[in-house]
Design an enzyme around this catalytic site. Sequence first.
Site, PDB file in Angstrom:
ATOM      1  N   HIS A  57       0.914  -1.307  -0.019  1.00 43.36           N
ATOM      2  CA  HIS A  57      -0.363   0.010  -0.064  1.00 43.36           C
ATOM      3  C   HIS A  57       0.651   1.103  -0.466  1.00 43.36           C
ATOM      4  CE1 HIS A  57      -3.752   2.501   1.122  1.00 43.36           C
ATOM      5  NE2 HIS A  57      -2.219   3.507   1.570  1.00 43.36           N
ATOM      6  N   GLU A  58       1.713   0.873   1.282  1.00 39.64           N
ATOM      7  CA  GLU A  58       2.385   2.542   0.974  1.00 39.64           C
ATOM      8  C   GLU A  58       3.693   3.085  -0.572  1.00 39.64           C
ATOM      9  OE1 GLU A  58       2.276   4.413   3.312  1.00 39.64           O
ATOM     10  OE2 GLU A  58       0.211   3.826   3.712  1.00 39.64           O
TER      11      GLU A  58
END
Length: 715
Positions: A505-506
């Site tokens: 995600h990041e």
Amino acid sequence: MKIRYLAPLAIAIALAGCQQNIAATDVAKVEQVESTANNPFFSEYDTPHGIPPFNKIKKSDYLPAFYHGIAQKKLEIEAITRVRSRPTFENTLVAMEKSGDFLNKVSTTFYGLIGSMSDEEMRAIAKEISPKLSALGDDIALNNALFMRVKEVYDNQEVFDLRTDQKRLLEKTYKGFVRGGANLNDADKLTLRELNEKLSGLSLKFGENLLAETNGFEMVIDNKADLDGLPADIIAAASETATARGHEGKWVFTTHRPSKNPFLTYSTNRKLRETIYKGYTQRGNNDNANNNQAIASEMASLRFQKAQLLGYKTHAHFVLENATAKTPENVFELLNKVWPAALERAKEETADIQKMIDVQGGDFKVAAWDWWYYSEKIRKQRFDIDASETKPYFSLESTIKGVFFTAEKLWGVTFKERDDLPKYHPEVRTFEVYDRDGSYIGIYMTDHYVRESKRGGAWMSSFRKQYRMNGEDVTPIIYNVLNYPRPIGDKPTLLTFDQASTLFHEFGHAIQGLLSDGYYRSQTGTSLPRDYVEYPSQVMENWMTEPEVLANFAKHYQTGEVIPQALVEKIQASGKFNQGFGTTEYLAAALLDMSWHSLETAELQDANAFEKNVLKEIGLIAQIAPRYKTGYYSHIFSGGYSAGYYGYIWSNIYDADTWLAFKENGIFDQKTADLYRKHVLESGGTDDPTIMYRRFRGQDPKVEPLLERRGLSSK
């Protein structure tokens, strides 16, 4: 990149002679900057790729540099207003974009580090400088001479033959002035300044209190029997934490997620699960000096007053005007569309847990601190899988390789680790990033491990954004910060499935910052509405569960065995499991945020009573708490998500629709990947997000794929 700046004394003299509201004490501080010959901010960095020379920057360097940057920014703005020729896009809008290089250089470094390297001295600097930066923002937003120049360009824009990104910059700048109070009378402008200053100070205090609460809690265990059910690596980590905190020979658990979540998931000791759960959910709500409830209430009141002053019905109306959702009504419509199905599913999941408790002879009703423990048991029973079974295949190192593999397959991007580049902490890892043609893209930094100087959660930001101005093509310096447990002994850090998903995600945010391709710093990278900026990061998570990707990186840390296909199938089959809980706790927090910021009164609220009333009205069951309660809701009270936490699910609509395109065409289909790169990752905030999405997808997204993905549709 060259940073231009004036001599400190010259700035002080110039400010003394121009029409600026600068206090005598500030001028004195500017004059003191003459003694900063060894301050790294006052010279061009001689580091590879212009990375900040972290080892040379002292905490005492920040304030002189901040004051210098503020003073120089004021002079640069003053110079724009004194131009005698007619306002043009170049001499006004571009000049504004060029201003503030020095201040940006200082602030990106300082605010980048205070999130992960915070201490009392850093917090003291933030407390002193935040009101000054807030005042500077007001000075610019309320500068009538500057506004009139922008307005003239805006009113006559058809004569300038502007590109799409330039039109977007002009529109955003003009509306920014209006939203910043440019049309207010002098008395109201003064009121606005006072409101902004108060809000800045309260936001800072909220964050300080929460950090103190988080670091202050510890659950000390001295009886080994109380560790029953916990995996060996979690026990070892708790032992190390205990030693570090002066409890040699014992075990300490904290409210940091890498400690709290495994305890709630695996501990057989229900009383201790309750202790750590309440320790987490009471942060900022306890009857002590760190209580944040009054701060939250005052901030909501001040935000309402500011919105009213600027002509908006509520703070939510003010915020959402610049969002993809546009209005609070649209947000509530989406949340209320998803809420009933999510709540119904959560009630079914509660009944499943209660049934298991009853079957096992438990003489109690399921409570919030039971959820993780029993849902994990049900997951294992229903899908023959548990988190400890998957962890050996998701070492931190292999998962990093997984995201790099995915980026290379999609966009030809490669990563070369460098151990000799500057870093702000020994555990930071630094990579040079190259495009498919071998050209240099930028720097990617990672900071993975939990420490007390770091705030909780995970995020992406930049020490320098990509942009092209002044004949320079400035490359980005992007970083990810997470909070994983450090490796114990010679065993690597092993991630849960959710932790591995967070890394993907990041990285989705990071790749957008790295592949950014724009002219103006205010438009590049993740300079997007809050309800759209989470879209690329959520899309990135999808690749992690694909067999082709898993086969490349999900390998047993001891044997090197690729994760078995049967286990992959179990992971995929369990994808919709516990979505009632996950969606409900998230939506409850989003609705709480919207309720705080849809208030139509400046009257101070009893925060506890207000929160209870909101949760009662939406019908949240007692077994689930909002993901964030008021006292520790840093996203909206000390972050940038006020009236914006809903943005994750709004972005999820775009994510689900995008993933359909990749599934239909092939998860590594080059045409789809290239369109996505061009119209989503590279374009940043250069146009309206909805228009950019249509260029990529050829249609607007629909909510149905999201509901289907979460198992909440009627199909």
